[in-house]
Design a protein around this motif. Structure first.
Motif, PDB file in Angstrom:
ATOM      1  N   CYS A  34       0.827  -1.163  -0.108  1.00  0.00           N
ATOM      2  CA  CYS A  34      -0.025  -0.053  -0.061  1.00  0.00           C
ATOM      3  C   CYS A  34       0.924   1.093   0.086  1.00  0.00           C
ATOM      4  O   CYS A  34       2.082   1.413   0.647  1.00  0.00           O
ATOM      5  CB  CYS A  34      -0.782   0.009   1.158  1.00  0.00           C
ATOM      6  SG  CYS A  34      -1.807   1.571   1.545  1.00  0.00           S
ATOM      7  N   CYS A  37       0.222   2.991   3.832  1.00  0.00           N
ATOM      8  CA  CYS A  37       0.423   2.085   5.111  1.00  0.00           C
ATOM      9  C   CYS A  37       1.599   1.191   4.875  1.00  0.00           C
ATOM     10  O   CYS A  37       1.843   0.530   5.751  1.00  0.00           O
ATOM     11  CB  CYS A  37      -0.642   1.598   5.782  1.00  0.00           C
ATOM     12  SG  CYS A  37      -1.448   0.415   4.874  1.00  0.00           S
ATOM     13  N   CYS A  60      -4.671   0.045  -0.210  1.00  0.00           N
ATOM     14  CA  CYS A  60      -5.478  -1.004   0.515  1.00  0.00           C
ATOM     15  C   CYS A  60      -6.861  -0.428   1.081  1.00  0.00           C
ATOM     16  O   CYS A  60      -7.052   0.636   0.884  1.00  0.00           O
ATOM     17  CB  CYS A  60      -4.531  -1.429   1.660  1.00  0.00           C
ATOM     18  SG  CYS A  60      -4.634  -0.558   3.202  1.00  0.00           S
ATOM     19  N   CYS A  65      -6.330   4.779   4.671  1.00  0.00           N
ATOM     20  CA  CYS A  65      -5.650   4.872   3.459  1.00  0.00           C
ATOM     21  C   CYS A  65      -6.685   5.223   2.497  1.00  0.00           C
ATOM     22  O   CYS A  65      -6.378   5.978   1.361  1.00  0.00           O
ATOM     23  CB  CYS A  65      -5.032   3.513   2.956  1.00  0.00           C
ATOM     24  SG  CYS A  65      -3.747   2.954   4.156  1.00  0.00           S
TER      25      CYS A  65
HETATM   26 ZN   LIG Z   1      -2.953   1.087   3.292  1.00  0.00          ZN
END
Ligand SMILES: [Zn+2]
Length: 80
Positions: A34, A37, A60, A65
């Motif tokens: 991702c 993150c 993700c 996010c």
């Molecule tokens: Zn993420």
């Protein structure tokens, strides 16, 4: 200006798109993370993808996010 440029795709379409982008084997080998993150991306948690600075970024499905992604879109930092 269309701000809904993000590609939102699901399941089969998503797999096909990843294949086309040459990312499906990376995905299968858990080599994709991702953008925000750094969680390993799988087909289960992949929320969306977008091109930025000449490469494809994956996001993700964590709430944080998804929020980051929408603020990016709002600020117009994403260009296709
Ligand atoms: Zn993420």
């Amino acid at each position: 200006m269309n701000k809904e440029k993000i590609k939102s795709v699901h399941d089969e379409d998503l797999e096909r798109l990843l294949e086309k982008l040459g990312l499906s084997s990376k995905l299968r080998h858990e080599k994709l993370k991702c953008t925000f993150c750094k969680t390993i991306i799988t087909l289960e948690n992949l929320h969306s993808l977008f091109p930025q600075s000449g490469s494809i970024k994956l996001v993700c499905d964590r709430v944080e996010c998804v929020k980051e992604l929408s603020s990016l879109l709002r600020e117009g930092n994403i260009s296709l």
